[in-house]
Design a protein around this motif. Structure first.
Motif, PDB file in Angstrom:
ATOM      1  N   THR A 241       0.797  -1.233   0.048  1.00  0.00           N
ATOM      2  CA  THR A 241      -0.070   0.068   0.065  1.00  0.00           C
ATOM      3  C   THR A 241       0.760   1.108  -0.020  1.00  0.00           C
ATOM      4  OG1 THR A 241      -1.761  -1.136   1.197  1.00  0.00           O
ATOM      5  CG2 THR A 241      -1.849   1.409   1.038  1.00  0.00           C
ATOM      6  N   ALA A 242       2.004   1.191   0.816  1.00  0.00           N
ATOM      7  CA  ALA A 242       2.727   2.359   0.781  1.00  0.00           C
ATOM      8  C   ALA A 242       3.554   2.721  -0.216  1.00  0.00           C
ATOM      9  CB  ALA A 242       3.918   2.284   2.105  1.00  0.00           C
ATOM     10  N   VAL A 243       3.944   1.522  -1.081  1.00  0.00           N
ATOM     11  CA  VAL A 243       4.679   1.775  -2.266  1.00  0.00           C
ATOM     12  C   VAL A 243       3.701   2.397  -3.612  1.00  0.00           C
ATOM     13  CG1 VAL A 243       5.819   0.705  -4.279  1.00  0.00           C
ATOM     14  CG2 VAL A 243       6.497   0.132  -1.845  1.00  0.00           C
ATOM     15  N   THR A 244       2.498   1.951  -3.304  1.00  0.00           N
ATOM     16  CA  THR A 244       1.433   2.354  -4.385  1.00  0.00           C
ATOM     17  C   THR A 244       1.303   3.862  -4.036  1.00  0.00           C
ATOM     18  OG1 THR A 244       0.333   0.158  -4.562  1.00  0.00           O
ATOM     19  CG2 THR A 244      -0.736   1.957  -5.534  1.00  0.00           C
ATOM     20  N   ILE A 245       0.938   4.284  -2.882  1.00  0.00           N
ATOM     21  CA  ILE A 245       0.570   5.637  -2.500  1.00  0.00           C
ATOM     22  C   ILE A 245       1.952   6.509  -2.958  1.00  0.00           C
ATOM     23  CG2 ILE A 245       0.238   7.094  -0.598  1.00  0.00           C
ATOM     24  CD1 ILE A 245      -1.283   4.992   0.680  1.00  0.00           C
ATOM     25  N   PHE A 246       3.083   6.150  -2.721  1.00  0.00           N
ATOM     26  CA  PHE A 246       4.369   6.651  -3.161  1.00  0.00           C
ATOM     27  C   PHE A 246       4.566   6.763  -4.531  1.00  0.00           C
ATOM     28  CE2 PHE A 246       8.581   6.354  -4.540  1.00  0.00           C
ATOM     29  CZ  PHE A 246       9.506   7.433  -4.216  1.00  0.00           C
ATOM     30  N   ALA A 247       3.910   5.846  -5.400  1.00  0.00           N
ATOM     31  CA  ALA A 247       4.053   6.107  -6.852  1.00  0.00           C
ATOM     32  C   ALA A 247       3.020   6.920  -7.238  1.00  0.00           C
ATOM     33  CB  ALA A 247       3.791   4.781  -7.605  1.00  0.00           C
ATOM     34  N   LEU A 248       1.704   6.749  -6.635  1.00  0.00           N
ATOM     35  CA  LEU A 248       0.481   7.810  -7.107  1.00  0.00           C
ATOM     36  C   LEU A 248       0.847   9.381  -6.787  1.00  0.00           C
ATOM     37  CD1 LEU A 248      -2.544   5.838  -5.865  1.00  0.00           C
ATOM     38  CD2 LEU A 248      -2.025   6.303  -8.308  1.00  0.00           C
ATOM     39  N   ASN A 249       1.645   9.527  -5.635  1.00  0.00           N
ATOM     40  CA  ASN A 249       1.803  10.955  -5.332  1.00  0.00           C
ATOM     41  C   ASN A 249       2.987  11.343  -6.497  1.00  0.00           C
ATOM     42  OD1 ASN A 249       0.465  11.455  -2.920  1.00  0.00           O
ATOM     43  ND2 ASN A 249       1.750  10.241  -1.635  1.00  0.00           N
ATOM     44  N   ILE A 250       3.774  10.736  -6.814  1.00  0.00           N
ATOM     45  CA  ILE A 250       4.534  11.094  -7.979  1.00  0.00           C
ATOM     46  C   ILE A 250       3.993  11.295  -9.044  1.00  0.00           C
ATOM     47  CG2 ILE A 250       6.837  10.388  -9.053  1.00  0.00           C
ATOM     48  CD1 ILE A 250       7.470  11.195  -6.173  1.00  0.00           C
ATOM     49  N   LEU A 251       3.125  10.323  -9.353  1.00  0.00           N
ATOM     50  CA  LEU A 251       2.598  10.678 -10.824  1.00  0.00           C
ATOM     51  C   LEU A 251       1.400  11.653 -10.734  1.00  0.00           C
ATOM     52  CD1 LEU A 251       1.346   9.464 -13.426  1.00  0.00           C
ATOM     53  CD2 LEU A 251      -0.017   8.142 -12.411  1.00  0.00           C
ATOM     54  N   ILE A 252       0.753  12.137  -9.583  1.00  0.00           N
ATOM     55  CA  ILE A 252       0.009  13.298  -9.464  1.00  0.00           C
ATOM     56  C   ILE A 252       0.901  14.344  -9.568  1.00  0.00           C
ATOM     57  CG2 ILE A 252      -1.401  14.686  -7.835  1.00  0.00           C
ATOM     58  CD1 ILE A 252      -2.188  12.019  -6.693  1.00  0.00           C
ATOM     59  N   ASP A 253       1.980  14.427  -8.965  1.00  0.00           N
ATOM     60  CA  ASP A 253       2.824  15.775  -9.032  1.00  0.00           C
ATOM     61  C   ASP A 253       3.660  15.814 -10.437  1.00  0.00           C
ATOM     62  OD1 ASP A 253       2.687  16.244  -6.293  1.00  0.00           O
ATOM     63  OD2 ASP A 253       4.520  15.376  -5.727  1.00  0.00           O
ATOM     64  N   LEU A 254       3.746  14.824 -11.283  1.00  0.00           N
ATOM     65  CA  LEU A 254       4.276  14.792 -12.581  1.00  0.00           C
ATOM     66  C   LEU A 254       2.992  15.558 -13.510  1.00  0.00           C
ATOM     67  CD1 LEU A 254       6.182  14.253 -14.803  1.00  0.00           C
ATOM     68  CD2 LEU A 254       5.222  11.808 -14.723  1.00  0.00           C
ATOM     69  N   VAL A 255       1.746  15.065 -13.331  1.00  0.00           N
ATOM     70  CA  VAL A 255       0.749  15.531 -14.084  1.00  0.00           C
ATOM     71  C   VAL A 255       0.468  16.977 -13.980  1.00  0.00           C
ATOM     72  CG1 VAL A 255      -1.825  15.241 -14.493  1.00  0.00           C
ATOM     73  CG2 VAL A 255      -0.436  13.201 -14.227  1.00  0.00           C
ATOM     74  N   HIS A 256       0.514  17.336 -12.519  1.00  0.00           N
ATOM     75  CA  HIS A 256       0.404  18.610 -12.287  1.00  0.00           C
ATOM     76  C   HIS A 256       1.290  19.605 -12.762  1.00  0.00           C
ATOM     77  CE1 HIS A 256      -0.620  21.927  -8.957  1.00  0.00           C
ATOM     78  NE2 HIS A 256      -0.725  22.189 -10.098  1.00  0.00           N
ATOM     79  N   ALA A 257       2.669  19.075 -12.810  1.00  0.00           N
ATOM     80  CA  ALA A 257       3.725  19.791 -13.590  1.00  0.00           C
ATOM     81  C   ALA A 257       3.336  19.950 -14.883  1.00  0.00           C
ATOM     82  CB  ALA A 257       5.163  19.070 -12.966  1.00  0.00           C
ATOM     83  N   LEU A 258       2.979  18.779 -15.604  1.00  0.00           N
ATOM     84  CA  LEU A 258       2.816  18.880 -17.175  1.00  0.00           C
ATOM     85  C   LEU A 258       1.784  19.657 -17.466  1.00  0.00           C
ATOM     86  CD1 LEU A 258       2.963  14.859 -18.097  1.00  0.00           C
ATOM     87  CD2 LEU A 258       4.727  16.664 -18.280  1.00  0.00           C
ATOM     88  N   LEU A 259       0.603  19.882 -16.645  1.00  0.00           N
ATOM     89  CA  LEU A 259      -0.444  20.879 -16.833  1.00  0.00           C
ATOM     90  C   LEU A 259      -0.023  22.433 -16.557  1.00  0.00           C
ATOM     91  CD1 LEU A 259      -3.310  18.754 -15.440  1.00  0.00           C
ATOM     92  CD2 LEU A 259      -2.816  19.351 -18.003  1.00  0.00           C
ATOM     93  N   ASP A 260       0.703  22.539 -15.631  1.00  0.00           N
ATOM     94  CA  ASP A 260       1.074  24.167 -15.150  1.00  0.00           C
ATOM     95  C   ASP A 260       2.699  24.005 -14.873  1.00  0.00           C
ATOM     96  OD1 ASP A 260       1.251  26.384 -14.122  1.00  0.00           O
ATOM     97  OD2 ASP A 260      -0.077  26.050 -12.154  1.00  0.00           O
ATOM     98  N   ALA A 261       3.214  25.013 -15.753  1.00  0.00           N
ATOM     99  CA  ALA A 261       4.656  24.951 -16.030  1.00  0.00           C
ATOM    100  C   ALA A 261       5.272  25.712 -14.844  1.00  0.00           C
ATOM    101  CB  ALA A 261       5.135  25.813 -17.176  1.00  0.00           C
ATOM    102  N   ARG A 262       4.471  26.696 -14.143  1.00  0.00           N
ATOM    103  CA  ARG A 262       4.899  27.307 -12.921  1.00  0.00           C
ATOM    104  C   ARG A 262       5.327  26.312 -12.003  1.00  0.00           C
ATOM    105  NH1 ARG A 262      -0.172  30.881 -11.836  1.00  0.00           N
ATOM    106  NH2 ARG A 262      -1.073  28.769 -12.275  1.00  0.00           N
TER     107      ARG A 262
END
Length: 309
Positions: free
Chosen positions: A281-302
């Motif tokens: 569960t912890a590894v999955t949450i870790f990966a999801l958090n990284i994916l969320i940050d990556l998507v947010h960064a792709l959508l918002d260059a700031r």
């Protein structure tokens, strides 16, 4: 972008290490397994044999080193209850949790986009006030209370739905899905509505309308696209919460996911399975958090720009 991802991985690794060490210590606070698995008439020799057979007679630091070694090889030993491979039990249970969380978030996002956009298109109207009241109510409702009331009304009183289990048709999904859906749906409606109100009043929307763009194109082609980043970020956080917090729903409805496996392992003092389940569960949450940050960064260059000194 690679620098941004590397920084997020490094900053998120520390909580993962804390979880890995914490579950080892907290698991042993649940009690002595020998008292649960041995009869009341067990002799001291039987107790010593049980502890030696399962490695509990060794110093705690040696058990910790074995556990850390198992973390890197996904070898957590065997279940005290079933004798099966602990990591295998956790990996087999986890897809059921992902299916439930994924279906929940898909329905929540679709419903929130439709209702939130509709409310924002007509601010302060009856539809807006009604959607605001219902979404706030949904966001504030405890899931365990809704689950119990759902079982009482739709399963026990009316007999329309099963009380628990996964054997059957689509009806077995209704109560677990509704219980997990209600809070994310309420939160997302509020977020989408707020973002869409700001987006629909932006200058580029007025320019699109002045050029003769249709209202569906203005709402969904221009405004929704620019209102999406905050909604997607919140949706990602809610998905992480569903994966982490499905314990109550899975326990009440007998859903064979990772949450129910954790509760059963705690009650049975099955350290190996509990450690494996928490790590997955912890590894999955870790990966999801990284994916969320990556998507947010792709959508918002700031987001991915380094902060100036």
């Amino acid at each position: 972008m690679l620098t941004f991802v590397r920084k997020r991985v490094v900053s998120s690794a520390l909580p993962l290490v804390v979880v890995i060490l914490g579950v080892f210590c907290l698991a042993r606070l649940t009690g002595d397994p020998a008292k649960l698995y041995l009869p009341l008439s067990a002799t001291p020799q039987m107790r010593e044999d049980f502890l030696a057979r399962n490695g509990f007679d060794r110093p705690l630091w040696e058990q910790l080193l074995d556990y850390l070694g198992g973390v890197f090889t996904l070898d957590f030993g065997e279940s005290l209850r079933t004798g099966q491979d602990a990591a295998g039990m956790a990996l087999r249970a986890f897809p059921a949790t992902l299916q439930l969380a994924g279906a929940t978030m898909l329905l929540a996002i679709i419903g929130a986009v439709i209702i939130g956009s509709w409310a924002a298109y007509k601010p302060n109207s009856l539809a807006d006030r009604l959607s605001g009241f219902l979404s706030m109510t949904a966001a504030s409702m405890p899931d365990f209370w809704f689950a119990i009331m759902g079982v009482l009304v739709f399963a026990v009183t009316l007999g329309w739905l099963p009380t628990s289990g996964v054997v059957g048709g689509p009806e077995v999904w209704v109560l677990p899905l509704l219980t997990l859906l209600i809070r994310p749906f309420g939160v997302l409606v509020q977020v989408v509505r707020g973002s869409m109100v700001s987006a629909l009043s932006a200058p580029y929307v007025k320019v699109a309308r002045s050029k003769g763009a249709s209202e569906p194109r203005v709402v969904f082609g221009h405004a929704l696209r620019n209102a999406a980043p905050p909604a997607l970020t919140v949706a990602g956080d809610l998905t992480v919460g569903l994966v982490n917090g499905a314990v109550v729903v899975e326990t009440i409805f007998g859903w064979p996911g990772i949450g129910k496996l954790m509760i059963d392992s705690i009650l049975q003092r099955d350290f190996a399975v509990l450690q494996a389940a928490v790590l997955v569960t912890a590894v999955t949450i870790f990966a999801l958090n990284i994916l969320i940050d990556l998507v947010h960064a792709l959508l918002d260059a700031r987001v991915r720009q380094p902060v100036a000194a």
